[in-house]
Scaffold this motif. Structure first.
Motif: not given
Length: 68
Positions: A52-68
């Motif tokens: 499940c994590g791999l399925k959404y990895h790219q989409e979630l990575r974009g969400e968290f990269d914005d916060e850093a």
């Protein structure tokens, strides 16, 4: 903000579905009455979470990269 909530809701719903699906398919007729079976269930659950994590990895990575 609405898009962010939608992503997390999608991840939650998909993960919950996949765990329930795995439990029904593999453990509906088994009693969890020994340590080996419980450890197997834990390992299978972790495997489902990884998928499940791999399925959404790219989409979630974009969400968290914005916060850093």
């Amino acid at each position: 903000m609405e898009k962010e909530n939608k992503v997390f809701e999608d991840v939650h719903n998909y993960t919950k579905y996949k765990i329930v699906d795995m439990l029904i398919k593999e453990y509906k007729d088994k009693k969890l009455d020994n340590l080996n079976l419980i450890e197997e269930l834990a390992d299978r659950t972790l495997a489902v979470l990884a998928v499940c994590g791999l399925k959404y990895h790219q989409e979630l990575r974009g969400e968290f990269d914005d916060e850093a």
